[in-house]
Design a protein around this motif. Structure first.
Motif, PDB file in Angstrom:
ATOM      1  N   GLY A  18       2.655   3.463  10.386  1.00  0.00           N
ATOM      2  CA  GLY A  18       2.697   2.209   9.730  1.00  0.00           C
ATOM      3  C   GLY A  18       3.279   2.319   8.542  1.00  0.00           C
ATOM      4  N   PHE A  19       3.608   3.436   7.825  1.00  0.00           N
ATOM      5  CA  PHE A  19       4.051   3.767   6.519  1.00  0.00           C
ATOM      6  C   PHE A  19       5.599   4.070   6.754  1.00  0.00           C
ATOM      7  CE2 PHE A  19      -0.252   3.702   5.637  1.00  0.00           C
ATOM      8  CZ  PHE A  19      -0.357   3.479   4.114  1.00  0.00           C
ATOM      9  N   THR A  38       3.080 -10.855   4.845  1.00  0.00           N
ATOM     10  CA  THR A  38       4.364 -11.398   4.570  1.00  0.00           C
ATOM     11  C   THR A  38       5.597 -10.718   5.483  1.00  0.00           C
ATOM     12  OG1 THR A  38       5.412 -10.563   2.545  1.00  0.00           O
ATOM     13  CG2 THR A  38       4.029 -12.385   2.356  1.00  0.00           C
ATOM     14  N   GLY A  39       5.437  -9.416   5.689  1.00  0.00           N
ATOM     15  CA  GLY A  39       6.379  -8.568   6.111  1.00  0.00           C
ATOM     16  C   GLY A  39       7.604  -8.761   5.509  1.00  0.00           C
ATOM     17  N   GLU A  72       1.006  -1.025   0.048  1.00  0.00           N
ATOM     18  CA  GLU A  72      -0.042  -0.090   0.051  1.00  0.00           C
ATOM     19  C   GLU A  72       0.899   1.002  -0.095  1.00  0.00           C
ATOM     20  OE1 GLU A  72      -3.542   2.400   2.638  1.00  0.00           O
ATOM     21  OE2 GLU A  72      -2.732   0.283   3.418  1.00  0.00           O
ATOM     22  N   VAL A  73       0.558   2.313  -0.887  1.00  0.00           N
ATOM     23  CA  VAL A  73       1.303   3.363  -0.871  1.00  0.00           C
ATOM     24  C   VAL A  73       0.345   4.674  -0.705  1.00  0.00           C
ATOM     25  CG1 VAL A  73       3.230   2.584  -2.312  1.00  0.00           C
ATOM     26  CG2 VAL A  73       1.229   3.424  -3.398  1.00  0.00           C
ATOM     27  N   ARG A  74       1.021   5.673  -0.192  1.00  0.00           N
ATOM     28  CA  ARG A  74       0.408   6.849  -0.026  1.00  0.00           C
ATOM     29  C   ARG A  74       1.074   7.769  -0.501  1.00  0.00           C
ATOM     30  NH1 ARG A  74      -2.894   6.746   5.834  1.00  0.00           N
ATOM     31  NH2 ARG A  74      -4.195   5.099   5.431  1.00  0.00           N
ATOM     32  N   GLN A  75       0.538   8.981  -1.137  1.00  0.00           N
ATOM     33  CA  GLN A  75       1.218  10.364  -1.525  1.00  0.00           C
ATOM     34  C   GLN A  75       1.300  11.507  -0.377  1.00  0.00           C
ATOM     35  OE1 GLN A  75       0.381  11.778  -5.391  1.00  0.00           O
ATOM     36  NE2 GLN A  75      -0.558  13.405  -4.264  1.00  0.00           N
ATOM     37  N   VAL A  76       2.627  11.687   0.130  1.00  0.00           N
ATOM     38  CA  VAL A  76       3.070  12.669   1.299  1.00  0.00           C
ATOM     39  C   VAL A  76       3.333  13.817   0.450  1.00  0.00           C
ATOM     40  CG1 VAL A  76       4.393  13.450   2.955  1.00  0.00           C
ATOM     41  CG2 VAL A  76       3.546  10.993   2.657  1.00  0.00           C
ATOM     42  N   THR A  77       2.854  14.915   0.665  1.00  0.00           N
ATOM     43  CA  THR A  77       3.048  16.201  -0.100  1.00  0.00           C
ATOM     44  C   THR A  77       3.413  17.484   1.299  1.00  0.00           C
ATOM     45  OG1 THR A  77       0.454  16.872   0.277  1.00  0.00           O
ATOM     46  CG2 THR A  77       1.281  16.009  -1.826  1.00  0.00           C
ATOM     47  N   THR A  78       3.771  17.048   2.340  1.00  0.00           N
ATOM     48  CA  THR A  78       4.326  17.932   3.222  1.00  0.00           C
ATOM     49  C   THR A  78       5.801  17.384   3.753  1.00  0.00           C
ATOM     50  OG1 THR A  78       3.246  16.663   5.096  1.00  0.00           O
ATOM     51  CG2 THR A  78       2.071  18.387   4.295  1.00  0.00           C
ATOM     52  N   PHE A  79       6.600  18.448   4.099  1.00  0.00           N
ATOM     53  CA  PHE A  79       7.940  18.215   4.087  1.00  0.00           C
ATOM     54  C   PHE A  79       8.756  18.961   5.363  1.00  0.00           C
ATOM     55  CE2 PHE A  79       7.922  15.711   0.120  1.00  0.00           C
ATOM     56  CZ  PHE A  79       6.932  16.644  -0.573  1.00  0.00           C
ATOM     57  N   ALA A  80       9.695  18.359   5.703  1.00  0.00           N
ATOM     58  CA  ALA A  80      10.756  18.761   6.531  1.00  0.00           C
ATOM     59  C   ALA A  80      11.945  19.385   5.834  1.00  0.00           C
ATOM     60  CB  ALA A  80      10.991  18.149   7.834  1.00  0.00           C
ATOM     61  N   GLY A  99       5.142  19.384  -4.652  1.00  0.00           N
ATOM     62  CA  GLY A  99       5.646  18.066  -5.143  1.00  0.00           C
ATOM     63  C   GLY A  99       5.035  16.895  -4.055  1.00  0.00           C
ATOM     64  N   HIS A 100       5.631  15.653  -4.338  1.00  0.00           N
ATOM     65  CA  HIS A 100       5.001  14.499  -3.433  1.00  0.00           C
ATOM     66  C   HIS A 100       6.113  13.455  -3.611  1.00  0.00           C
ATOM     67  CE1 HIS A 100       3.868  12.819  -7.451  1.00  0.00           C
ATOM     68  NE2 HIS A 100       3.960  11.780  -6.785  1.00  0.00           N
ATOM     69  N   VAL A 101       6.208  12.663  -2.514  1.00  0.00           N
ATOM     70  CA  VAL A 101       6.791  11.595  -2.528  1.00  0.00           C
ATOM     71  C   VAL A 101       5.981  10.466  -2.063  1.00  0.00           C
ATOM     72  CG1 VAL A 101       9.100  12.133  -2.310  1.00  0.00           C
ATOM     73  CG2 VAL A 101       7.751  11.511  -0.018  1.00  0.00           C
ATOM     74  N   LEU A 102       6.234   9.017  -2.419  1.00  0.00           N
ATOM     75  CA  LEU A 102       5.228   8.143  -1.860  1.00  0.00           C
ATOM     76  C   LEU A 102       6.146   7.417  -0.827  1.00  0.00           C
ATOM     77  CD1 LEU A 102       4.230   6.202  -5.075  1.00  0.00           C
ATOM     78  CD2 LEU A 102       3.253   8.095  -4.119  1.00  0.00           C
ATOM     79  N   VAL A 103       5.064   6.875   0.178  1.00  0.00           N
ATOM     80  CA  VAL A 103       5.470   6.211   1.258  1.00  0.00           C
ATOM     81  C   VAL A 103       4.774   4.817   1.312  1.00  0.00           C
ATOM     82  CG1 VAL A 103       5.895   8.163   2.576  1.00  0.00           C
ATOM     83  CG2 VAL A 103       3.889   7.380   2.984  1.00  0.00           C
ATOM     84  N   ALA A 104       5.329   3.750   1.915  1.00  0.00           N
ATOM     85  CA  ALA A 104       4.860   2.523   1.716  1.00  0.00           C
ATOM     86  C   ALA A 104       4.633   1.669   2.809  1.00  0.00           C
ATOM     87  CB  ALA A 104       5.517   1.710   0.750  1.00  0.00           C
ATOM     88  N   ARG A 105       3.757   0.730   3.030  1.00  0.00           N
ATOM     89  CA  ARG A 105       3.703  -0.210   4.008  1.00  0.00           C
ATOM     90  C   ARG A 105       3.362  -1.702   3.361  1.00  0.00           C
ATOM     91  NH1 ARG A 105      -1.021  -2.452   6.343  1.00  0.00           N
ATOM     92  NH2 ARG A 105      -2.877  -1.781   5.246  1.00  0.00           N
ATOM     93  N   ASP A 106       3.966  -2.531   4.018  1.00  0.00           N
ATOM     94  CA  ASP A 106       3.780  -3.893   3.433  1.00  0.00           C
ATOM     95  C   ASP A 106       2.183  -4.544   3.989  1.00  0.00           C
ATOM     96  OD1 ASP A 106       3.865  -6.670   2.858  1.00  0.00           O
ATOM     97  OD2 ASP A 106       5.686  -6.919   3.759  1.00  0.00           O
TER      98      ASP A 106
END
Length: 549
Positions: A85-86, A113-114, A51-59, A102-109
Motif C-alpha cells: 500500500g506504500f 482523496t487519492g 502516512e509515511v514509514r521509514q524503510v531501512t532495507t535495500f536492494a 540509512g533510510h528513505v521514507l515511503v508514503a501512502r495517501d
C-alpha cells in the motif's frame, strides 16, 4: 539494534569487502520504550493525510569502487521491500567507506482523496556511467502539474524506470530542500550525487528529511530546487514526539560518555556548584557584585546579551583558581528536547558547563605554540546533540559543537562504550570530536592552525542521573519540565575578554615570519573571537538546527 538485513541482489559486489557491504546495528539491545497515547516509535507518522514509514532495507542497483570518500566509491539502492500500500519516493545513495546505515521514507495517501501521490509523466536521463546493461543510469522524474519529485531513480539498464518506480507528491505536501553531504562524483560529464535535507530546519519548521538524493551533471545541471522534501501538514505535528517517560528512556539508552583530556586542568561542573562556590553577578556601572543564589533565582531574566550584566569567578584569588578547575564529580549535562525535521525526529541537546576555558595553542609545522591569553574566558558552554528517529526511537546521528561551528557524525561512525556513544572534549577549549587525536583548525596543507587535542583522560558518564532535562517546550504545561531560573539568564556567563590579538601572538611567537603571524591572527579572529560565553538559550541552535562548518 537490528534494522533488518539489506538485500544485495542486483549487481555483484567487488571481491574485496567494502564497509557498505555490512549493515550497521547499534551495539545495544533495542530498548522497550514506555507505552504512550502518542505516536513515538510506532513505525509510521501521519503528515496530515499522508502516512509515511521509514524503510531501512535495500536492494542494490549499481555501485562503483572508484573515487568518492576515501576513494572507495558509492552504492545506489532502492528501498526493498516497500510495505504493501506504500510507494517509494526516491532511491538511496551511500558512500562505500561506512557500514550501510540509512533510510528513505515511503508514503501512502491516507486522505481519502487519492490525490496526494501521482506517478511521473516521464523520466529524464541525468547521467549514465556507460551505455551497456550493468552501467548505472540516473533518472529525474518529470512530475505532473501541481506535483513535485522528491527523489531520483537509478537503474542498471538503459530502459526508463516504470512509471510507478517512484511517485511524485502534491506540491502542498512538499517543502524546499538543499544539498547536504556529497555522496559521490565523477569527472565524466561533471556528475555528482548529493544527499538532501530540508532547506529550513528548526523547532517550528515543517520540512521532513526524506532520505533521497540529488543527481546532476553538465548535461542536466539540476539544482536542489528540481526536487523537494516532504512537509508535515498535520496540525499536531509534534504528536510523534516522545513524552516525558519516553524522553528519560531515550536518555538512558543513548546518553554519551565524554572523555576529557588528561592534561586539561579546566574541568566541567554543575551550574549549582559554580553558584554555590562564589560566582558573582556584576551590573554595568555598579562596582559591587552580588553573589549568585544557588538556584540562580536572583539572575535578571531576558534582555538579550546587552552587556548590562555578566557573571564572573569569585573575587578571592585562591577561591578563583579552585573554581576555575571545576568539579567533575558533580558535573551534569543539561538537556533540551525539541522537535526537528517536521516532528519526525527528536533532538536532545546536552549542554555542558565549564567554569573556565583555557588558553589556545597553535601548531606551526612541527612547533606547538601557546598563545598567551588568547582563548581564555570565564563560563564555557559546549554541547552535543543526539538526533533520534521518531519512527523507531533509533539513534540516527550525533552533533559535536566545535567553537563557533560543529559537525554531525552518523551513528555508524561513532565510538561506543557499554552500548552508548562516546565523545572527546579537546584540551582547554572543550570542543567535541568523535575520535581522539589532534584536529587542526586552519590550513592543513601548511600545517598552520589552532590545535584541538583529544585523548582519554577522566571520563564523564552522563548516564545514571547525570542528565538533567531543563527544557521540552513541545510538552506544554502537562509535560512538567520546569526550566531553572538560570536558563533565562541571557547575558554573559563571564566578562567580555579584551586583548590585542596581534600583540599576544607577537609575544608568543616572536620567531615566526610575519606572514605566519598574520595567518594565525586571522584564524583566531575566525575561530575564537566573537562567540562569547552566553548560555544555552542564546545559542542559534536553541530553536534552529545545528550549524555546519
Amino acid at each position: 539494534m537490528q534494522r533488518g538485513r539489506s538485500w544485495f541482489g542486483c549487481v555483484p559486489m567487488s571481491t574485496a569487502a567494502l564497509p557498505v557491504e555490512r549493515d550497521f546495528d547499534l551495539p545495544a539491545v533495542k530498548p522497550s520504550w514506555p507505552s504512550s497515547d502518542g505516536g513515538f516509535a510506532k513505525g509510521s507518522i501521519d503528515l496530515g493525510g499522508m502516512e509515511v514509514r521509514q524503510v531501512t532495507t535495500f536492494a542494490k542497483v549499481w555501485s562503483t569502487t572508484q573515487g568518492g570518500q576515501d576513494g572507495l566509491g558509492a552504492t545506489f539502492f532502492k528501498p526493498a521491500p516497500v510495505p504493501a500500500g506504500f510507494h517509494a519516493l526516491g532511491h538511496y545513495a551511500q558512500p562505500n567507506n561506512r557500514p550501510l546505515f540509512g533510510h528513505v521514507l515511503v508514503a501512502r495517501d491516507a486522505s481519502g482523496t487519492g490525490a496526494l501521490l501521482a506517478p511521473p509523466l516521464d523520466y529524464a536521463l541525468v547521467w549514465s556511467s556507460g551505455q551497456d546493461d550493468g552501467a548505472g543510469f540516473f533518472w529525474l522524474p518529470t512530475p505532473p502539474d501541481g506535483y513535485k519529485a522528491v527523489g531520483v531513480a537509478v537503474t542498471a539498464t538503459k530502459d526508463k524506470p516504470q512509471p510507478g518506480e517512484v511517485m511524485c507528491v502534491r506540491a502542498d505536501f512538499t517543502d524546499a530542500c538543499e544539498a547536504e553531504e556529497s555522496v559521490w562524483g565523477s569527472d565524466k560529464d561533471g556528475f555528482s550525487a548529493t544527499g538532501l535535507r530540508p532547506a529550513v530546519r528548526g523547532i517550528d519548521a515543517r520540512g521532513v528529511h526524506t532520505g533521497t538524493f540529488l543527481a546532476r551533471s553538465n548535461a542536466a545541471p539540476a539544482s536542489a530546487s528540481a526536487l523537494a522534501c516532504l512537509k508535515n501538514n498535520s496540525a499536531a505535528y509534534t504528536s510523534c514526539m516522545p513524552d516525558l517517560p519516553q524522553l528519560n528512556a531515550v536518555l538512558a539508552a543513548y546518553s554519551p560518555h565524554v572523555y576529557l583530556h588528561p592534561s586539561d586542568p579546566y574541568l566541567p561542573s554543575s551550574v549549582t556548584w559554580f553558584f554555590e562556590n562564589g560566582a558573582l553577578l556584576y551590573q554595568k556601572g555598579n562596582p559591587t557584585p552580588t553573589p549568585v543564589a544557588a538556584d540562580g533565582s536572583n539572575l535578571p531574566q531576558g534582555g538579550g546579551n546587552d552587556d548590562a550584566y555578566w557573571l564572573d569567578l569569585p573575587a578571592d584569588a585562591g577561591q578563583k583558581e579552585r573554581v576555575k578547575k571545576g568539579d567533575l564529580a558533580g558535573a551534569k549535562a543539561y538537556v533540551q528536547a525539541k522537535p526537528m525535521l517536521g516532528g519526525t525526529a527528536t533532538d536532545l541537546a546536552l549542554f555542558f558547563f565549564y567554569p573556565f576555558n583555557g588558553p589556545a595553542r597553535a601548531k606551526v609545522g612541527p612547533l606547538t605554540i601557546p598563545l598567551g591569553m588568547i582563548g581564555e574566558h570565564v563560563g564555557d558552554w559546549e554541547h552535543l546533540t543526539l538526533r533520534v528517529s521518531n519512527f523507531s526511537g533509533e539513534l540516527l546521528r550525533m552533533y559535536f559543537s566545535q567553537h563557533s561551528t560543529g559537525a554531525w557524525a552518523d551513528a555508524s561512525q561513532l565510538e561506543y562504550l557499554d552500548g552508548r556513544p562516546v565523545a572527546y572534549a579537546s584540551r582547554h577549549g572543550h570542543a567535541f570530536y568523535p575520535r581522539e587525536g589532534m584536529v587542526l583548525q586552519g590550513d592543513s596543507k601548511l600545517g598552520v592552525g589552532i590545535r584541538n587535542d583529544c585523548a582519554k583522560g577522566s571520563r564523564l558518564d552522563t548516564g545514571g542521573g547525570r542528565c538533567e532535562l531543563v527544557s521540552a517546550e513541545y510538552l506544554g504545561a502537562a509535560g512538567k519540565v520546569a526550566e531553572p531560573a538560570w536558563l533565562g539568564f541571557e547575558r554573559g556567563w563571564g566578562p567580555r575578554e579584551e586583548y590585542d590579538i596581534g600583540r599576544e601572538i607577537n609575544r608568543a611567537a616572536r620567531i615566526l615570519p610575519r606572514a605566519i603571524k598574520e595567518r594565525l591572527a586571522q584564524l583566531v579572529n575566525k575561530l575564537l573571537v566573537g562567540e562569547g560565553p552566553t548560555g544555552p538559550k542564546m545559542k542559534g541552535s536553541w530553536r534552529n538546527d545545528e550549524r555546519d562548518p
